[in-house]
Design a protein around this motif. Structure first.
Motif, PDB file in Angstrom:
ATOM      1  N   SER A 121       0.429  -1.225  -0.151  1.00  0.00           N
ATOM      2  CA  SER A 121       0.185   0.212   0.060  1.00  0.00           C
ATOM      3  C   SER A 121       0.912   1.289  -0.047  1.00  0.00           C
ATOM      4  O   SER A 121       2.109   1.152   0.247  1.00  0.00           O
ATOM      5  CB  SER A 121      -0.682   0.288   1.079  1.00  0.00           C
ATOM      6  OG  SER A 121       0.079   0.414   2.363  1.00  0.00           O
ATOM      7  N   GLU A 122       0.154   2.440  -0.011  1.00  0.00           N
ATOM      8  CA  GLU A 122       1.236   3.413  -0.395  1.00  0.00           C
ATOM      9  C   GLU A 122       2.055   4.111   1.216  1.00  0.00           C
ATOM     10  O   GLU A 122       2.916   4.655   1.004  1.00  0.00           O
ATOM     11  CB  GLU A 122      -0.395   4.893  -0.899  1.00  0.00           C
ATOM     12  CG  GLU A 122      -0.361   4.728  -1.683  1.00  0.00           C
ATOM     13  CD  GLU A 122      -1.309   6.042  -2.407  1.00  0.00           C
ATOM     14  OE1 GLU A 122      -2.005   7.236  -1.347  1.00  0.00           O
ATOM     15  OE2 GLU A 122      -2.063   5.597  -2.682  1.00  0.00           O
ATOM     16  N   SER A 123       1.555   3.394   2.478  1.00  0.00           N
ATOM     17  CA  SER A 123       2.023   3.708   3.576  1.00  0.00           C
ATOM     18  C   SER A 123       3.408   3.229   3.847  1.00  0.00           C
ATOM     19  O   SER A 123       3.813   3.469   4.251  1.00  0.00           O
ATOM     20  CB  SER A 123       0.442   3.063   4.627  1.00  0.00           C
ATOM     21  OG  SER A 123      -0.176   3.627   4.102  1.00  0.00           O
ATOM     22  N   GLU A 124       3.224   2.432   3.134  1.00  0.00           N
ATOM     23  CA  GLU A 124       4.653   0.970   2.948  1.00  0.00           C
ATOM     24  C   GLU A 124       6.195   2.357   2.555  1.00  0.00           C
ATOM     25  O   GLU A 124       6.423   2.194   2.698  1.00  0.00           O
ATOM     26  CB  GLU A 124       4.907  -0.103   1.630  1.00  0.00           C
ATOM     27  CG  GLU A 124       6.428  -0.390   2.053  1.00  0.00           C
ATOM     28  CD  GLU A 124       6.001  -1.421   2.947  1.00  0.00           C
ATOM     29  OE1 GLU A 124       7.268  -2.449   3.680  1.00  0.00           O
ATOM     30  OE2 GLU A 124       5.184  -1.805   3.365  1.00  0.00           O
ATOM     31  N   ALA A 125       5.576   3.316   1.713  1.00  0.00           N
ATOM     32  CA  ALA A 125       7.025   4.454   1.312  1.00  0.00           C
ATOM     33  C   ALA A 125       7.563   4.825   2.682  1.00  0.00           C
ATOM     34  O   ALA A 125       8.127   5.773   2.327  1.00  0.00           O
ATOM     35  CB  ALA A 125       6.671   5.120  -0.083  1.00  0.00           C
ATOM     36  N   LEU A 126       6.133   5.098   3.660  1.00  0.00           N
ATOM     37  CA  LEU A 126       6.758   6.182   4.658  1.00  0.00           C
ATOM     38  C   LEU A 126       7.496   4.781   4.772  1.00  0.00           C
ATOM     39  O   LEU A 126       8.396   5.174   6.729  1.00  0.00           O
ATOM     40  CB  LEU A 126       5.586   6.727   5.307  1.00  0.00           C
ATOM     41  CG  LEU A 126       4.887   7.398   4.755  1.00  0.00           C
ATOM     42  CD1 LEU A 126       3.461   7.498   5.184  1.00  0.00           C
ATOM     43  CD2 LEU A 126       5.601   8.739   4.886  1.00  0.00           C
ATOM     44  N   ILE A 127       7.632   3.998   5.479  1.00  0.00           N
ATOM     45  CA  ILE A 127       7.892   2.615   5.957  1.00  0.00           C
ATOM     46  C   ILE A 127       8.734   2.160   6.120  1.00  0.00           C
ATOM     47  O   ILE A 127       9.983   2.420   6.942  1.00  0.00           O
ATOM     48  CB  ILE A 127       6.592   1.645   6.390  1.00  0.00           C
ATOM     49  CG1 ILE A 127       5.172   1.439   6.881  1.00  0.00           C
ATOM     50  CG2 ILE A 127       7.076   0.117   7.467  1.00  0.00           C
ATOM     51  CD1 ILE A 127       4.605   0.420   7.124  1.00  0.00           C
ATOM     52  N   ILE A 128       9.313   1.897   5.198  1.00  0.00           N
ATOM     53  CA  ILE A 128      10.776   1.614   4.715  1.00  0.00           C
ATOM     54  C   ILE A 128      11.990   2.326   4.910  1.00  0.00           C
ATOM     55  O   ILE A 128      12.943   1.634   5.951  1.00  0.00           O
ATOM     56  CB  ILE A 128      10.854   1.179   2.317  1.00  0.00           C
ATOM     57  CG1 ILE A 128       9.519  -0.187   2.647  1.00  0.00           C
ATOM     58  CG2 ILE A 128      12.183   1.238   2.678  1.00  0.00           C
ATOM     59  CD1 ILE A 128      10.247  -0.966   2.841  1.00  0.00           C
ATOM     60  N   PRO A 129      11.628   4.033   4.604  1.00  0.00           N
ATOM     61  CA  PRO A 129      12.160   4.578   5.413  1.00  0.00           C
ATOM     62  C   PRO A 129      12.768   4.770   6.779  1.00  0.00           C
ATOM     63  O   PRO A 129      13.750   4.410   7.600  1.00  0.00           O
ATOM     64  CB  PRO A 129      12.653   6.292   5.318  1.00  0.00           C
ATOM     65  CG  PRO A 129      11.417   6.316   4.219  1.00  0.00           C
ATOM     66  CD  PRO A 129      10.719   4.858   3.824  1.00  0.00           C
ATOM     67  N   PHE A 130      12.056   4.505   7.519  1.00  0.00           N
ATOM     68  CA  PHE A 130      11.618   4.188   9.169  1.00  0.00           C
ATOM     69  C   PHE A 130      12.465   2.695   9.926  1.00  0.00           C
ATOM     70  O   PHE A 130      13.463   2.933  10.504  1.00  0.00           O
ATOM     71  CB  PHE A 130      10.565   4.582   9.199  1.00  0.00           C
ATOM     72  CG  PHE A 130      10.548   3.312  10.858  1.00  0.00           C
ATOM     73  CD1 PHE A 130      10.636   4.159  12.073  1.00  0.00           C
ATOM     74  CD2 PHE A 130       9.787   1.694  11.510  1.00  0.00           C
ATOM     75  CE1 PHE A 130      11.226   3.479  13.469  1.00  0.00           C
ATOM     76  CE2 PHE A 130      10.173   1.486  12.915  1.00  0.00           C
ATOM     77  CZ  PHE A 130      10.499   2.563  13.572  1.00  0.00           C
ATOM     78  N   LEU A 131      11.861   1.348   8.947  1.00  0.00           N
ATOM     79  CA  LEU A 131      13.279   0.411   9.027  1.00  0.00           C
ATOM     80  C   LEU A 131      14.459   1.125   8.475  1.00  0.00           C
ATOM     81  O   LEU A 131      14.857  -0.090   9.425  1.00  0.00           O
ATOM     82  CB  LEU A 131      12.161  -0.846   7.968  1.00  0.00           C
ATOM     83  CG  LEU A 131      10.576  -0.748   8.286  1.00  0.00           C
ATOM     84  CD1 LEU A 131      10.599  -1.938   7.466  1.00  0.00           C
ATOM     85  CD2 LEU A 131      10.651  -1.541   9.908  1.00  0.00           C
ATOM     86  N   GLN A 132      14.813   1.522   7.602  1.00  0.00           N
ATOM     87  CA  GLN A 132      16.150   1.855   7.759  1.00  0.00           C
ATOM     88  C   GLN A 132      17.061   2.806   9.073  1.00  0.00           C
ATOM     89  O   GLN A 132      18.136   1.948   8.814  1.00  0.00           O
ATOM     90  CB  GLN A 132      16.458   2.387   6.049  1.00  0.00           C
ATOM     91  CG  GLN A 132      16.095   1.966   4.908  1.00  0.00           C
ATOM     92  CD  GLN A 132      15.768   2.156   3.847  1.00  0.00           C
ATOM     93  OE1 GLN A 132      16.123   3.636   3.562  1.00  0.00           O
ATOM     94  NE2 GLN A 132      16.544   1.996   2.653  1.00  0.00           N
ATOM     95  N   LYS A 133      16.334   3.312   9.443  1.00  0.00           N
ATOM     96  CA  LYS A 133      16.751   4.359  10.040  1.00  0.00           C
ATOM     97  C   LYS A 133      16.272   3.614  12.002  1.00  0.00           C
ATOM     98  O   LYS A 133      17.650   3.833  12.448  1.00  0.00           O
ATOM     99  CB  LYS A 133      15.683   5.326  10.730  1.00  0.00           C
ATOM    100  CG  LYS A 133      16.213   6.834  10.143  1.00  0.00           C
ATOM    101  CD  LYS A 133      15.226   7.371   9.869  1.00  0.00           C
ATOM    102  CE  LYS A 133      14.564   9.116   8.978  1.00  0.00           C
ATOM    103  NZ  LYS A 133      13.534   9.840   9.401  1.00  0.00           N
ATOM    104  N   LEU A 134      15.446   2.896  11.791  1.00  0.00           N
ATOM    105  CA  LEU A 134      15.395   1.930  13.218  1.00  0.00           C
ATOM    106  C   LEU A 134      16.274   0.769  12.957  1.00  0.00           C
ATOM    107  O   LEU A 134      17.053   0.166  14.581  1.00  0.00           O
ATOM    108  CB  LEU A 134      13.715   0.970  13.307  1.00  0.00           C
ATOM    109  CG  LEU A 134      13.849  -0.168  14.218  1.00  0.00           C
ATOM    110  CD1 LEU A 134      14.001   0.422  15.522  1.00  0.00           C
ATOM    111  CD2 LEU A 134      12.590  -0.842  13.831  1.00  0.00           C
ATOM    112  N   SER A 135      16.527   0.346  11.862  1.00  0.00           N
ATOM    113  CA  SER A 135      18.544  -1.118  11.663  1.00  0.00           C
ATOM    114  C   SER A 135      19.161  -0.142  12.599  1.00  0.00           C
ATOM    115  O   SER A 135      20.281  -1.099  12.580  1.00  0.00           O
ATOM    116  CB  SER A 135      18.122  -1.691  10.251  1.00  0.00           C
ATOM    117  OG  SER A 135      18.315  -1.208   9.720  1.00  0.00           O
ATOM    118  N   LYS A 136      19.739   0.794  11.659  1.00  0.00           N
ATOM    119  CA  LYS A 136      21.195   1.526  11.985  1.00  0.00           C
ATOM    120  C   LYS A 136      20.918   2.206  13.707  1.00  0.00           C
ATOM    121  O   LYS A 136      22.224   1.447  14.602  1.00  0.00           O
ATOM    122  CB  LYS A 136      21.004   2.739  11.482  1.00  0.00           C
ATOM    123  CG  LYS A 136      20.995   2.854   9.548  1.00  0.00           C
ATOM    124  CD  LYS A 136      21.911   4.269   9.080  1.00  0.00           C
ATOM    125  CE  LYS A 136      21.734   3.700   7.795  1.00  0.00           C
ATOM    126  NZ  LYS A 136      21.525   5.231   6.512  1.00  0.00           N
TER     127      LYS A 136
END
Length: 136
Positions: free
Chosen positions: A66-81
């Motif tokens: 869904s469109e929301s996934e575009a917001l989640i991916i950058p968050f997940l990258q920040k979270l993993s760092k």
């Protein structure tokens, strides 16, 4: 055993749910302003042992992102760092908001309480976490 922490990620706020240490019961924890989410999670894992983060994966009816996934991916990258030692598991979150709202009605909550979107997000996170626990 360690706890499992689930996130119903949103642009403005994120619902959070957590298991008990035996990973039997999923309970709503809180709702956090999304801008404050990573500091909140860092603080939480400094006090509690967390096995993994379960993050809702919003999908369309045809199983595409869904469109929301575009917001989640950058968050997940920040979270993993920010928290590299805690793995992330994704769980399909289709219908969790509707199910959360329905559970509020079924639980006898007044209309005014059901308008509390933060509570809906927290219940949605709990449903995501319960789905994860059921699939284990």
């Amino acid at each position: 055993m360690a706890r499992v922490l689930a996130l119903d990620f949103g642009k403005v706020r994120t619902g959070i749910a957590v298991t008990d240490e035996l990973q039997i019961i999923a309970s709503g924890l809180t709702t956090v302003n999304t801008k404050e989410l990573i500091p909140f999670l860092k603080n939480y894992i400094s006090e509690e042992n967390v096995e993994c983060f379960v993050v809702g994966e919003p999908k369309q009816m045809d199983a595409t992102a869904s469109e929301s996934e575009a917001l989640i991916i950058p968050f997940l990258q920040k979270l993993s760092k920010a928290i590299p030692n805690v793995p992330v598991v994704r769980v399909d979150e289709r219908f969790t908001s509707k199910m959360a709202f329905q559970s509020m009605i079924d639980g006898g909550m007044k209309k005014k309480q059901r308008k509390n979107k933060a509570l809906v997000d927290e219940i949605s996170a709990t449903l995501i976490l319960q789905s994860y626990l059921s699939s284990k």
